[in-house]
Design a protein around this motif. Structure first.
Motif, PDB file in Angstrom:
ATOM      1  N   ASN A 170      -3.962  -1.134  11.041  1.00 23.62           N
ATOM      2  CA  ASN A 170      -4.556  -1.034   9.437  1.00 23.62           C
ATOM      3  C   ASN A 170      -5.535   0.287   9.427  1.00 23.62           C
ATOM      4  O   ASN A 170      -6.173   0.521   8.489  1.00 23.62           O
ATOM      5  CB  ASN A 170      -5.366  -2.242   9.184  1.00 23.62           C
TER       6      ASN A 170
ATOM      7  N   ILE B  31      -2.756  -0.937  -8.240  1.00 20.74           N
ATOM      8  CA  ILE B  31      -3.645  -0.420  -6.989  1.00 20.74           C
ATOM      9  C   ILE B  31      -5.233  -0.664  -7.512  1.00 20.74           C
ATOM     10  O   ILE B  31      -6.208  -0.639  -6.752  1.00 20.74           O
ATOM     11  CB  ILE B  31      -3.525   0.828  -6.549  1.00 20.74           C
TER      12      ILE B  31
ATOM     13  N   ALA C 167      -7.023  -2.818  -8.832  1.00 25.43           N
ATOM     14  CA  ALA C 167      -7.609  -4.212  -8.460  1.00 25.43           C
ATOM     15  C   ALA C 167      -8.142  -4.167  -6.917  1.00 25.43           C
ATOM     16  O   ALA C 167      -9.216  -4.583  -6.522  1.00 25.43           O
ATOM     17  CB  ALA C 167      -6.506  -5.419  -8.648  1.00 25.43           C
ATOM     18  N   GLU C 168      -7.404  -3.368  -6.045  1.00 24.11           N
ATOM     19  CA  GLU C 168      -7.891  -3.213  -4.567  1.00 24.11           C
ATOM     20  C   GLU C 168      -9.090  -2.212  -4.734  1.00 24.11           C
ATOM     21  O   GLU C 168      -9.678  -2.051  -3.593  1.00 24.11           O
ATOM     22  CB  GLU C 168      -6.679  -2.583  -3.856  1.00 24.11           C
ATOM     23  N   ASN C 169      -9.182  -1.187  -5.678  1.00 26.41           N
ATOM     24  CA  ASN C 169     -10.304  -0.326  -5.521  1.00 26.41           C
ATOM     25  C   ASN C 169     -11.527  -0.454  -6.343  1.00 26.41           C
ATOM     26  O   ASN C 169     -12.249   0.170  -6.455  1.00 26.41           O
ATOM     27  CB  ASN C 169      -9.484   1.134  -5.992  1.00 26.41           C
TER      28      ASN C 169
ATOM     29  N   TYR D 211     -16.721   0.388  -0.417  1.00 28.85           N
ATOM     30  CA  TYR D 211     -15.975   0.253   0.837  1.00 28.85           C
ATOM     31  C   TYR D 211     -16.776   1.136   1.820  1.00 28.85           C
ATOM     32  O   TYR D 211     -16.612   2.178   2.197  1.00 28.85           O
ATOM     33  CB  TYR D 211     -14.577   0.419   1.126  1.00 28.85           C
TER      34      TYR D 211
ATOM     35  N   LYS E 109      -6.916   0.472   6.127  1.00 32.43           N
ATOM     36  CA  LYS E 109      -6.134  -0.141   4.787  1.00 32.43           C
ATOM     37  C   LYS E 109      -6.371  -1.668   4.403  1.00 32.43           C
ATOM     38  O   LYS E 109      -6.353  -2.383   5.420  1.00 32.43           O
ATOM     39  CB  LYS E 109      -4.653  -0.010   4.968  1.00 32.43           C
ATOM     40  N   ARG E 110      -7.152  -1.815   3.337  1.00 30.22           N
ATOM     41  CA  ARG E 110      -7.511  -3.364   3.207  1.00 30.22           C
ATOM     42  C   ARG E 110      -6.176  -4.101   2.891  1.00 30.22           C
ATOM     43  O   ARG E 110      -5.004  -3.695   2.342  1.00 30.22           O
ATOM     44  CB  ARG E 110      -8.140  -3.323   1.738  1.00 30.22           C
ATOM     45  N   GLY E 111      -6.306  -5.289   3.491  1.00 27.69           N
ATOM     46  CA  GLY E 111      -4.769  -6.231   3.440  1.00 27.69           C
ATOM     47  C   GLY E 111      -4.201  -6.288   4.528  1.00 27.69           C
ATOM     48  O   GLY E 111      -3.073  -7.048   4.588  1.00 27.69           O
TER      49      GLY E 111
ATOM     50  N   GLU F  95      -4.209   5.468  -3.570  1.00 29.26           N
ATOM     51  CA  GLU F  95      -4.503   4.450  -2.424  1.00 29.26           C
ATOM     52  C   GLU F  95      -5.813   4.636  -1.944  1.00 29.26           C
ATOM     53  O   GLU F  95      -6.327   5.628  -1.838  1.00 29.26           O
ATOM     54  CB  GLU F  95      -3.452   4.539  -1.497  1.00 29.26           C
ATOM     55  N   GLY F  96      -6.493   3.436  -1.733  1.00 24.14           N
ATOM     56  CA  GLY F  96      -7.780   3.488  -1.293  1.00 24.14           C
ATOM     57  C   GLY F  96      -7.994   4.261   0.011  1.00 24.14           C
ATOM     58  O   GLY F  96      -8.974   5.041   0.141  1.00 24.14           O
TER      59      GLY F  96
END
Length: 1054
Positions: free
Chosen positions: A288, A350, A352-354, A358, A368-370, A454-455
């Motif tokens: 990750n 994406i 929702a992930e951000n 963090y 990387k989340r997830g 991407e985060g």
């Protein structure tokens, strides 16, 4: 009647009038008429204006000056535009004069270099809150600024001018310097941003200190050294450009603005394109952890080639050989390599992930989340230089400090008010529209970055995971280079603008002369360019370059800008709440609550960003404020702080009206009555020295005098007398107020001062008046005693005031003796205590004497007095003096007889008051009365010292002159055969006995304080009152007669 009026006299508003001594703003209309009398008479003939022609010297006709008033440009010193003056009329409108300059100043380096990183670290919610909070602050400040800017003309200097003219030179100078430092550090930040763009994204191989192969602290140090070297070079180049030709900087401003706008449009175009066809920016993930994209070409451990499996460059990075049986890094061996899309697009979900933050510690991996990863915590980490790491520890307040500079620049429009066709309309509309536009861009950018990128890419500050590209550039269309090149030029332009504006701001402050040591920076080249100010600006800017970190410099300038904005809001709120008569802004959409909210936000943000930077900024501002207060040039700009003082004074006076002060809070509020000579100079300056020495209790001091005459005829004399009082008060360091009244005679003038001195609850409770030289006139002197008694005021009468010490003298030893004969509320105890707080009397010891009669127990009296003083916390020696009954001596009888004979002679002569005063002044005291056995005599032929002069003013010669002047009055012979009044004999006996005892005990004392006997209730005894006081104090050097005000002034309770 009007025709008989005289011309305006010099003291009544004429051109040479002294005025009140306060500096006024100059005006081209008042006292500016230079026409001759003939011209004026012709000018007003036939116009029905002859009634006003006497006033034309000072007040010209409105019809003749309306045109000048409409185009009034007589600005206060230091506020004129320091840029080149154009003969043509101002031509800039709202768009070119305010809106676009604000847009250019607000959009800056943070948007391109740190915005994506902030969204990745803080999350969409956290970042949106930061942007909303900062933009709200600037919007509220813009509303306050619009109100101030439309309340009259705002010349160059922007916020400095507005604050200094609203809150006064102290606040203006302090905040002006802070704004200057903020602008200077902004220049350093822009230069560091340009160098970062150059060395990281445009030309990495240009680095002097090579970073390849370095890890951790070594690589960071190499990067900072590169920033310092290149930053210094670029700063020197930019300073040279500004010195050589600022015209070219201004002409290039539109080019730099175009770069900013094109870059932002490229980002929005890229966002739209991601919805249709996302760009290809793959990111390689091991487990990750995000991998640095340099050093390998394929994001895989092995690849299939020619029916075989071969290892990749990535394998060789983490393993000791290229073979499949090689020994590899444990984390590499236990985890898979995956490739994710760096820009998945706005429709990818994406966002929702951000949404949430963090935050990372320095040196943490960008994960990387997830995605799950296999990691043995006991195995040490290796090959950390192959991963993307966090370069600093991040937290919410750090993000606020780094982001806030991207919303500054809202003053650009108000700084150009001289070039605007209609500044009153353009500044509010242009500034608020620019903030609305930039706030919309910032808020939408937060959401769009979170929805498109991407985060791990967002958190990758330098784009190491996307082939070293600028992260915001990966989103742009058609190419990342549009953003890189555009942001580089816009950052260079912003740096040049800062180096152009900051020296001019310093020059404006210097030319205002509010900070004396900055005067040299007000000078410049022949065309007005601020050479010395530019040199200082470049030197301060170099400090920011030496810091070398954009993330460290940003919070510094945030502090200074926030402090500046805070005081803009404060200025607007104060002017609104105080309802200043001159507060009439054309911009109506403001409210004090909005300004107060903006001020609170600014203060909160200062401490949120960095509490220690906030304290440093406040200390700097406070030091400058106090320096200007004590050493700065006096300026009278009609500031709002004067309004605060008036409101606070009114509130305090109303509170004082609620009731008399408690005994614990009582302090002598002194009215000092002075007499003036024919030249309006003070006759007893030592009276103010004594006042200064008594003012250890602080409180109010009013210094008053009376001028004989009428207000219309003697106003100039009164002004001269008041100036003499103020000058003497300044010399003697007496803090208080001066008051001069004009009256038909001195007696009434003194009465008026006693009655009307002070205001509301802030009135005097003590009157200090010198022992009169013409004390034989009881009417004038007794009036002061009776009026202070009727008004329940204390009275202090120092005798031989010329012998009292000045403020520069010091008594190294000696005593202050208090003769406490009757209870006066404690005044006799309090006054020596206050005197001993002053350095003149500090080393004198206090002695208290009280008198015991035959029936009193003197031993018990002494014990009681010691106990009383102990409870009062007063250190003093105590002595009880016994006065035994004794027969009245022949000397007493004879002295009383002579006194009454004098009074009768004066009555029978029927002299008027003025004649009586002249008579008394002409008489010399030579062997007038029998010499007392206890009174000191002056050596023959020797002159008495000022302290030894006993102000006796009667002689036997008076009797001879009286008889010669009125031979027909046979009653004069009978006077010498009269018998004295027994009551007067008893009083004379008491005065002589007390004087004898006091002389015995206190002849060598530095000061004797004594109860002042009250005036006789029977008006028939007034003639002899002052004679008794003279006998009581005869032979003493310094005497302070004290009469209480009828209330307790000292207490044993805490």
């Amino acid at each position: 009647m009007l025709n008989n009026m005289t011309d305006t006299e010099e003291g009544e508003g004429g051109p040479n009038s002294q005025g009140d001594g306060n500096p006024k703003e100059s005006s081209p209309f008042i006292n500016s008429s230079s026409a001759s009398d003939v011209e004026k008479s012709q000018q007003y003939d036939g116009k029905n204006m002859a009634l006003f022609e006497e006033e034309m010297d000072n007040s010209p006709m409105v019809s003749s000056i309306l045109s000048s008033l409409a185009n009034y440009s007589n600005l206060p010193q230091g506020s004129k535009e320091h840029e080149e003056r154009h003969d043509s009329a101002p031509s800039l409108g709202t768009l070119m004069g305010v809106y676009l300059p604000c847009i250019q100043n607000i959009f800056g380096v943070i948007l391109f270099l740190r915005m994506t990183w902030m969204v990745g670290i803080g999350g969409v919610f956290g970042s949106f809150f930061i942007v909303f909070m900062c933009c709200s602050t600037t919007m509220l400040t813009a509303i306050s600024m619009s109100a101030i800017a439309t309340n009259g003309v705002v010349p160059a200097g922007g916020s400095y001018y507005m604050i200094s003219r609203s809150l006064g030179p102290e606040f203006g100078g302090a905040v002006g310097i802070c704004f200057y430092l903020g602008t200077t550090f902004a220049g350093a930040m822009y230069i560091l941003g340009a160098i970062e763009l150059l060395l990281v994204y445009i030309l990495p191989q240009a680095a002097i200190f090579k970073m390849e192969g370095l890890e951790g602290a070594e690589m960071e140090a190499a990067m900072l050294n590169n920033m310092r070297v290149y930053g210094t070079i670029v700063l020197s180049f930019m300073a040279t450009v500004v010195f050589v030709g600022v015209k070219y900087v201004n002409k290039l401003a539109l080019v730099f603005l175009a770069c900013v706008i094109l870059s932002i449009l490229a980002v929005y175009a890229g966002v739209i394109k991601t919805a249709i066809e996302p760009p290809v920016f793959p990111v390689c993930i091991l487990g990750n952890r995000t991998l640095i994209s340099k050093g390998f070409d394929v994001c895989a451990k092995v690849i299939e080639q020619d029916n075989g499996t071969i290892t990749t460059k990535l394998w060789r990075i983490f393993c000791d050989s290229e073979f499949l049986n090689a020994t590899c890094d444990e984390y590499f061996a236990n985890n898979n390599v995956s490739e994710i899309q760096g820009i998945p697009g706005v429709t990818s979900g994406i966002l929702a992930e951000n949404l949430f933050g963090y935050y990372l510690e320095k040196g943490d991996f960008l994960e990387k989340r997830g995605l799950s990863a296999v990691q043995d915590q006991e195995v040490p980490i290796t090959n950390s230089n192959r991963y993307v790491l966090a370069d600093i520890t991040s937290f919410f307040t750090l993000l606020v400090g780094i982001y806030f500079p991207s919303v500054t620049g809202i003053m650009a429009g108000s700084n150009r008010s001289g070039d605007l066709r209609n500044a009153q309309r353009s500044i509010p509309i242009g500034t608020i529209a620019a903030i609305t536009t930039t706030s919309t861009v910032y808020m939408s950018a937060v959401v769009l970055f979170g929805a498109c990128i991407e985060g791990v890419v967002l958190r990758d500050k330098f784009g190491e995971g996307v082939n070293g590209n600028l992260v915001i550039g990966t989103l742009a269309w058609p190419s990342p280079w549009v953003i890189v090149i555009g942001s580089f030029f816009s950052t260079c332009g912003a740096g040049l603008q800062s180096l152009t504006g900051a020296p001019r701001l310093l020059q404006a402050i210097s030319r205002d002369s509010v900070i004396p040591f900055l005067k040299v920076f007000g000078q410049g080249k022949a065309n007005g360019e601020p050479t010395w100010a530019l040199l200082l600006t470049a030197s301060i800017c170099e400090i920011g370059i030496i810091i070398a970190s954009l993330d460290a410099v940003a919070p510094i300038l945030s502090m200074f800008f926030l402090m500046c904005y805070m005081f803009v809001n404060l200025a607007c709120a104060l002017q609104t709440l105080l309802r200043t008569p001159n507060w009439r802004p054309r911009f109506k959409f403001y409210h004090w609550a909005l300004s107060f909210l903006g001020m609170s936000l600014c203060l909160s943000l200062m401490f949120i960003c960095s509490w220690y930077y906030a304290i440093v900024a406040m200390v700097i501002a406070t030091c400058i404020y106090k320096y200007i207060e004590f050493a700065g040039a006096e300026k009278e700009w009609g500031d709002g702080i004067r309004g605060i003082s008036l409101s606070a004074a009114r509130y305090a006076l109303m509170r004082l009206e609620e009731g008399p002060p408690h005994t614990k809070n009582w302090r002598p509020q002194i009215l000092v009555l002075l007499s003036m000579d024919a030249e309006q100079n003070v006759e007893q300056p030592r009276l103010l020295s004594l006042t200064n020495q008594l003012k250890a209790g602080k409180g109010l001091t009013i210094v008053g005098t009376s001028v004989v005459g009428t207000f219309l005829n003697n106003h100039a004399e009164a002004q001269k007398a008041e100036q003499s009082l103020r000058k003497l008060m300044e010399t003697e360091k007496v803090k208080g107020f001066s008051q001069v009244v004009i009256s038909s005679n001195l007696r009434d003038g003194t009465s008026h001062l006693i009655q009307v001195g002070g205001l509301g609850g802030l009135k005097h409770n003590t009157v200090l008046v010198s022992w009169p030289r013409t004390w034989k006139q009881p009417e004038d002197n007794l009036q002061v005693v009776r009026e202070t008694t009727a008004a329940n005021m204390a009275l202090l009468v120092p005798k031989n005031i010329a012998a009292y010490p000045s403020n520069g003298e010091r008594f190294t030893e000696g005593h202050i003796d208090v003769w406490w004969i009757v209870h006066d509320g404690g005044m006799l105890m309090l006054l020596p205590f206050l005197l001993r707080q002053h350095k003149v009397w500090r080393k004198c010891k206090m002695r208290i004497f009280t008198v015991a009669q035959m029936d009193d127990n003197s031993i018990q009296m002494k014990k009681d007095l010691i106990t009383f003083l102990y409870h009062l916390r007063i250190d003093a020696e105590v002595e009880v003096v016994e006065m035994h009954d004794s027969d009245i001596s022949a000397y007493t009888y004879e002295k009383t007889l002579v006194m009454e004979q004098r009074s009768q002679i004066l009555k029978q002569m029927h002299l008027t008051k003025n004649e009586m005063e002249r008579e008394v002044q002409l008489i010399q005291n030579k062997n007038a009365t029998p010499t007392s056995p206890t009174s000191p005599t002056t050596p023959a032929g020797g002159a008495a010292t000022p302290g030894q002069e006993m102000q006796m003013t009667w002689t036997d010669k008076a009797e001879n002159q009286a008889a010669a002047a009125h031979p027909e009055q046979g009653g004069v012979k009978d006077i010498f055969n009269m018998k004295p009044n027994q009551s007067n004999v008893r009083r004379m006996h008491t005065a002589l006995r007390l004087n004898e005892v006091i002389m015995k005990k206190s002849k060598e004392a530095k000061l004797v304080l004594l109860n002042m006997p009250g005036p006789p209730k029977n008006r028939m005894g007034e003639d002899n009152y002052m004679e008794f006081l003279e006998v009581l104090t005869e032979g003493l050097n310094r005497v302070l007669l004290v009469r209480g005000g009828g209330r307790e002034v000292i207490t044993i309770y805490s």
